[in-house]
Design a protein around this motif. Structure first.
Motif, mmCIF file in Angstrom:
data_model
loop_
_atom_site.group_PDB
_atom_site.id
_atom_site.type_symbol
_atom_site.label_atom_id
_atom_site.label_comp_id
_atom_site.label_asym_id
_atom_site.label_seq_id
_atom_site.Cartn_x
_atom_site.Cartn_y
_atom_site.Cartn_z
ATOM 1 N N LEU A 60 9.026 5.871 0.643
ATOM 2 C CA LEU A 60 9.921 6.849 0.001
ATOM 3 C C LEU A 60 10.017 8.099 0.859
ATOM 4 O O LEU A 60 9.043 8.482 1.522
ATOM 5 C CB LEU A 60 9.446 7.203 -1.406
ATOM 6 C CG LEU A 60 8.134 7.977 -1.588
ATOM 7 C CD1 LEU A 60 8.089 8.627 -2.970
ATOM 8 C CD2 LEU A 60 6.925 7.065 -1.435
ATOM 9 N N ALA A 61 11.180 8.679 0.873
ATOM 10 C CA ALA A 61 11.431 9.891 1.662
ATOM 11 C C ALA A 61 11.350 11.110 0.747
ATOM 12 O O ALA A 61 11.651 11.031 -0.448
ATOM 13 C CB ALA A 61 12.796 9.818 2.333
ATOM 14 N N SER A 100 20.774 16.455 2.713
ATOM 15 C CA SER A 100 20.410 16.693 4.109
ATOM 16 C C SER A 100 19.413 15.641 4.574
ATOM 17 O O SER A 100 18.913 14.835 3.790
ATOM 18 C CB SER A 100 19.817 18.097 4.271
ATOM 19 O OG SER A 100 20.747 19.095 3.888
ATOM 20 N N VAL A 101 19.073 15.669 5.849
ATOM 21 C CA VAL A 101 18.100 14.737 6.396
ATOM 22 C C VAL A 101 16.738 15.026 5.763
ATOM 23 O O VAL A 101 16.330 16.189 5.657
ATOM 24 C CB VAL A 101 18.015 14.899 7.931
ATOM 25 C CG1 VAL A 101 16.907 14.026 8.496
ATOM 26 C CG2 VAL A 101 19.359 14.557 8.567
ATOM 27 N N PRO A 102 16.022 14.001 5.316
ATOM 28 C CA PRO A 102 14.693 14.223 4.715
ATOM 29 C C PRO A 102 13.758 14.913 5.700
ATOM 30 O O PRO A 102 13.907 14.826 6.925
ATOM 31 C CB PRO A 102 14.222 12.809 4.365
ATOM 32 C CG PRO A 102 15.471 12.008 4.217
ATOM 33 C CD PRO A 102 16.416 12.583 5.233
ATOM 34 N N ASP A 103 12.746 15.561 5.163
ATOM 35 C CA ASP A 103 11.751 16.242 5.981
ATOM 36 C C ASP A 103 10.542 15.360 6.274
ATOM 37 O O ASP A 103 9.674 15.737 7.082
ATOM 38 C CB ASP A 103 11.269 17.515 5.272
ATOM 39 C CG ASP A 103 12.387 18.537 5.130
ATOM 40 O OD1 ASP A 103 12.956 18.935 6.171
ATOM 41 O OD2 ASP A 103 12.695 18.924 3.985
ATOM 42 N N GLY A 104 10.439 14.222 5.643
ATOM 43 C CA GLY A 104 9.323 13.318 5.898
ATOM 44 C C GLY A 104 9.412 12.090 5.004
ATOM 45 O O GLY A 104 10.320 11.967 4.177
ATOM 46 N N SER A 105 8.480 11.206 5.199
ATOM 47 C CA SER A 105 8.451 9.988 4.386
ATOM 48 C C SER A 105 7.000 9.515 4.244
ATOM 49 O O SER A 105 6.132 9.872 5.050
ATOM 50 C CB SER A 105 9.313 8.881 5.008
ATOM 51 O OG SER A 105 8.751 8.483 6.248
ATOM 52 N N TYR A 106 6.765 8.710 3.218
ATOM 53 C CA TYR A 106 5.441 8.142 2.957
ATOM 54 C C TYR A 106 5.516 6.618 2.933
ATOM 55 O O TYR A 106 6.523 6.035 2.513
ATOM 56 C CB TYR A 106 4.915 8.584 1.588
ATOM 57 C CG TYR A 106 4.601 10.053 1.451
ATOM 58 C CD1 TYR A 106 3.584 10.660 2.193
ATOM 59 C CD2 TYR A 106 5.314 10.839 0.545
ATOM 60 C CE1 TYR A 106 3.286 12.002 2.037
ATOM 61 C CE2 TYR A 106 5.021 12.181 0.380
ATOM 62 C CZ TYR A 106 4.013 12.760 1.134
ATOM 63 O OH TYR A 106 3.720 14.094 0.986
ATOM 64 N N ARG A 107 4.435 6.035 3.387
ATOM 65 C CA ARG A 107 4.164 4.621 3.089
ATOM 66 C C ARG A 107 3.042 4.687 2.053
ATOM 67 O O ARG A 107 1.897 5.039 2.374
ATOM 68 C CB ARG A 107 3.725 3.868 4.344
ATOM 69 C CG ARG A 107 3.457 2.395 4.126
ATOM 70 C CD ARG A 107 4.707 1.638 3.738
ATOM 71 N NE ARG A 107 4.461 0.187 3.697
ATOM 72 C CZ ARG A 107 5.301 -0.684 3.129
ATOM 73 N NH1 ARG A 107 6.427 -0.230 2.555
ATOM 74 N NH2 ARG A 107 5.035 -1.961 3.129
ATOM 75 N N TRP A 142 0.302 7.441 3.447
ATOM 76 C CA TRP A 142 0.436 7.549 4.913
ATOM 77 C C TRP A 142 1.732 8.289 5.200
ATOM 78 O O TRP A 142 2.818 7.759 4.989
ATOM 79 C CB TRP A 142 0.419 6.142 5.506
ATOM 80 C CG TRP A 142 0.695 6.047 6.974
ATOM 81 C CD1 TRP A 142 0.765 7.050 7.893
ATOM 82 C CD2 TRP A 142 0.961 4.835 7.699
ATOM 83 N NE1 TRP A 142 1.052 6.562 9.136
ATOM 84 C CE2 TRP A 142 1.174 5.189 9.053
ATOM 85 C CE3 TRP A 142 1.028 3.493 7.349
ATOM 86 C CZ2 TRP A 142 1.465 4.251 10.047
ATOM 87 C CZ3 TRP A 142 1.320 2.558 8.340
ATOM 88 C CH2 TRP A 142 1.528 2.931 9.663
ATOM 89 N N GLU A 143 1.603 9.525 5.655
ATOM 90 C CA GLU A 143 2.791 10.322 5.973
ATOM 91 C C GLU A 143 3.324 9.886 7.336
ATOM 92 O O GLU A 143 2.625 10.014 8.353
ATOM 93 C CB GLU A 143 2.428 11.813 5.983
ATOM 94 C CG GLU A 143 3.603 12.752 5.683
ATOM 95 C CD GLU A 143 4.558 12.880 6.864
ATOM 96 O OE1 GLU A 143 5.732 13.178 6.647
ATOM 97 O OE2 GLU A 143 4.103 12.711 8.016
ATOM 98 N N GLN A 144 4.560 9.379 7.377
ATOM 99 C CA GLN A 144 5.129 8.796 8.596
ATOM 100 C C GLN A 144 6.214 9.656 9.235
ATOM 101 O O GLN A 144 6.731 9.299 10.305
ATOM 102 C CB GLN A 144 5.697 7.406 8.283
ATOM 103 C CG GLN A 144 4.629 6.404 7.857
ATOM 104 C CD GLN A 144 5.211 5.022 7.581
ATOM 105 O OE1 GLN A 144 6.313 4.879 7.034
ATOM 106 N NE2 GLN A 144 4.472 3.981 7.967
ATOM 107 N N GLY A 145 6.541 10.785 8.602
ATOM 108 C CA GLY A 145 7.556 11.656 9.183
ATOM 109 C C GLY A 145 8.962 11.086 9.038
ATOM 110 O O GLY A 145 9.180 10.040 8.411
#
Length: 313
Positions: free
Chosen positions: A177-178, A188-195, A283-286
């Protein structure tokens, strides 16, 4: 006394060869005493007879099924003869119990009465499946609506580490999820994403998973990622207080040429938290070479743990 009777006694005196015969007055006194004794004996016999009748009536009253009359006050109970064996008195028959289970122990209450002893809390069986509600929901200001359940790894590669606890996995579910920062406009473009993953382990094996993860990070201080010419460095960080225990580590590498601020590093953060026999990993994947922010990861980690604890109840 008549003259004939006196003559008779005198004749007997002569015939008895001089043996003295009791005087008639003495004989009469003996006769009067015998008569009185006979009268007294008759009175005793009558009293005994009346007592027997009363006792017989009392026994007959008992035989009718009524309680026998009590003995006179102050009459001691007769002890059984020495050496005799009396049969035990049969105890009243108790009604059959509806259950053969042992009675619940009791304990004293402040009032002095007895109350049932608690049998203790019933331990819930470990979960075997992961519902959707076990996953956390982003804060409203961070939501982008971008989410996926596509397959993929739940941990970054750490020098090819292997985890024996994987053989104890009962079930695992994961999603991507972003998120955005509150100041970023919607669309806008997300600032990060998680696994984000949730894994159920067999009882007693979830702590093995975290121990193995710590060892893997320590054993891999740096590495090259596939399709990436940069060198990534890994290190454990203070995990903070999350769940029953947790692990937090970072992956850090310089930004590629032309990306990010000059001299800055791209940073990824991974936090694994154990709650009972469940481990959740964030897990923050950016997103397009963004760097993870510790405050954001901490806040979402708390949300993830709260969702797990609410699910397990």
């Amino acid at each position: 006394m008549s003259a004939e009777l006196s003559d008779l006694y005198r004749s007997l005196t002569v015939v008895a060869d001089g043996v003295e015969i009791a005087h008639p007055e003495l004989v009469r006194r003996h006769a009067d005493r015998r008569a009185r004794v006979q009268v007294a004996g008759s009175a005793v016999a009558v009293a005994v007879l009346l007592g027997g009748v009363a006792a017989g009536g009392r026994l007959a009253f008992s035989a009718d099924g009524s309680a026998p009359l009590p003995p006179p006050a102050g009459t001691p109970a007769s002890p059984p003869p020495t050496g005799s064996a009396l049969p035990p008195s049969p105890s009243p028959s108790a009604p059959p119990s509806a259950s053969t289970a042992s009675p619940t122990p009791s304990r004293a209450t402040p009032s002095g009465t007895r109350s049932p002893e608690p049998t203790g809390a019933v331990t819930a069986p470990p979960p075997t499946s992961i519902p959707d509600r076990a996953f956390f929901v982003l804060a409203a200001a961070n939501r982008t609506g971008l989410e996926s359940t596509a397959a993929g790894p739940v941990l970054p590669a750490l020098c090819g580490a292997r985890y024996p606890s994987e053989s104890a996995v009962v079930q695992r579910r994961a999603r991507s999820l972003a998120y955005k920062r509150p100041e970023t406009r919607v669309g806008s473009v997300p600032d990060g994403s998680y696994r984000h993953s949730i894994t159920i382990y067999r009882p007693g094996r979830a702590d093995d998973a975290l121990r193995e993860l710590r060892q893997a990070v320590r054993a891999c201080p740096e590495q090259r990622m596939p399709d990436d010419t940069r060198t990534w460095r890994q290190r454990l960080l203070d995990p903070g207080a999350y769940g029953d225990e947790s692990v937090l580590f970072e992956l850090r590498a310089p930004y590629p040429q032309g990306m990010g601020d000059p001299g800055a590093d791209e940073v990824r953060l991974v936090r694994a938290v154990r709650v009972d026999d469940v481990v959740t990993v964030l897990w923050e994947q950016g997103w397009e070479y963004t760097a993870a922010e510790r405050a954001q990861v901490d806040a979402d980690s708390r949300r993830a743990v709260a969702a797990i604890e609410k699910w397990l109840g």
